[in-house]
Write an enzyme that holds these catalytic residues in place. Structure first.
Site, mmCIF file in Angstrom:
data_model
loop_
_atom_site.group_PDB
_atom_site.id
_atom_site.type_symbol
_atom_site.label_atom_id
_atom_site.label_comp_id
_atom_site.label_asym_id
_atom_site.label_seq_id
_atom_site.Cartn_x
_atom_site.Cartn_y
_atom_site.Cartn_z
ATOM 1 C CG ASN A 170 1.700 3.721 6.074
ATOM 2 O OD1 ASN A 170 0.878 4.697 5.417
ATOM 3 N ND2 ASN A 170 2.073 2.580 5.656
ATOM 4 C CB THR A 177 -5.274 0.524 -0.638
ATOM 5 O OG1 THR A 177 -6.584 0.833 0.128
ATOM 6 C CG2 THR A 177 -4.530 2.001 -0.248
ATOM 7 N N GLY A 194 0.762 -1.224 0.130
ATOM 8 C CA GLY A 194 -0.085 -0.019 0.094
ATOM 9 C C GLY A 194 0.862 1.349 0.144
ATOM 10 C CG ASP A 210 2.838 -4.854 17.661
ATOM 11 O OD1 ASP A 210 2.390 -3.727 17.379
ATOM 12 O OD2 ASP A 210 1.675 -5.773 18.069
ATOM 13 C CE1 TYR A 256 -7.637 3.936 10.145
ATOM 14 C CE2 TYR A 256 -9.250 5.714 9.421
ATOM 15 C CZ TYR A 256 -8.241 4.979 9.448
ATOM 16 O OH TYR A 256 -7.120 5.197 8.230
#
Length: 261
Positions: free
Chosen positions: A88, A188, A16, A61, A153
């Site tokens: 990102n 994407t 992506g 992570d 989100y």
């Protein structure tokens, strides 16, 4: 003395926008450390890029402090410096507020907000040793305007926008600029998989440019902000969204009317 080859660390770089950004840095002559939580994905990306002398695969992570410390040290050991960080990596849970679990909330904020905080804190001293650098956080239009099913989100991205400004103010004395890019709908692999034709049509109607963005278009802005071409830009959240965030109501009918003039 030969010119110094600059180094970027890009998270979520296995695919992506992150992978497109890594490729754009390479085109600019930078070396790039590509970090991803999926080791197979980032290894495949490096194999596809085919420039082993200029790239490094990192498995981490970003929400785990030990992982971040190890990845930062590995990038520094390999390339000797860090000049840019692109935060990102991100995750999303698309559920109504009343159905979002505490675990889902914590995971989204852990990756999308705590991750960039940990990386900024780890990378900034390395950048300062080299005279400064640039950080770009990838936020979202969902952090600028509310929409359904994005309580975790959208909140994480709105907070990341403020972290961007906070870091810009605090790190300027170290020669570090900090900005954010807020993508609108981008074509994407994930969008292609989950956006139905009806959803895509609705987005097209709401976007003045009447299309989704491309990963390469996001990469252009991200890399620009990391270069000396943006040397007086810091503390900004720049929407790369085809005009989506600026849009009010009634655009489809106005567009049709204009076509009939």
């Amino acid at each position: 003395m030969p010119p110094v080859t600059k180094v970027a660390l890009v998270t979520g770089a296995g695919r992506g926008i992150g992978l497109a950004t890594a490729r754009r840095f390479l085109q600019e002559g930078w070396n790039v450390a590509l970090l991803d939580v999926d080791p197979k994905l980032v290894a495949a990306a490096l194999g596809d890029i085919g420039q082993p002398d200029r790239t490094l695969a990192l498995h981490a992570d970003v929400s785990r402090e030990d992982d971040v410390a190890a990845a930062t040290a590995a990038a520094r050991d390999r390339f000797g410096r860090l000049d840019a960080l692109v935060n990102n990596a991100g995750v999303a849970v698309f559920k109504p507020l009343l159905e979002t679990t505490t675990e889902e909330w914590s995971r989204v904020l852990g990756v999308n907000l705590t991750g960039p905080f940990l990386l900024i804190r780890a990378v900034a001293p390395v950048m300062a040793e080299g005279g400064g650098g640039a950080i770009v956080n990838i936020t979202s239009i969902s952090g600028l305007r509310a929409s359904t099913l994005r309580v975790a989100y959208g909140t994480s991205k709105a907070a990341l926008a403020h972290l961007t400004k906070q870091a810009a103010v605090e790190l300027a004395s170290l020669g570090i600029r900090v900005n954010a890019v807020a993508p609108g709908p981008v074509d994407t692999a994930m969008a292609k998989a989950v956006h139905t034709p009806d959803i895509r049509a609705a987005y097209h109607d709401a976007i003045p440019l009447n299309r989704y963005g491309l990963e390469t278009e996001l990469a252009e802005m991200i890399v620009f902000l990391c270069t000396e071409r943006a040397s007086y830009v810091t503390g900004q959240v720049i929407a790369v969204d085809g005009g989506f965030e600026a849009t009010g109501i009634g655009l489809p009918s106005l567009r049709d009317a204009r076509r009939n003039l």
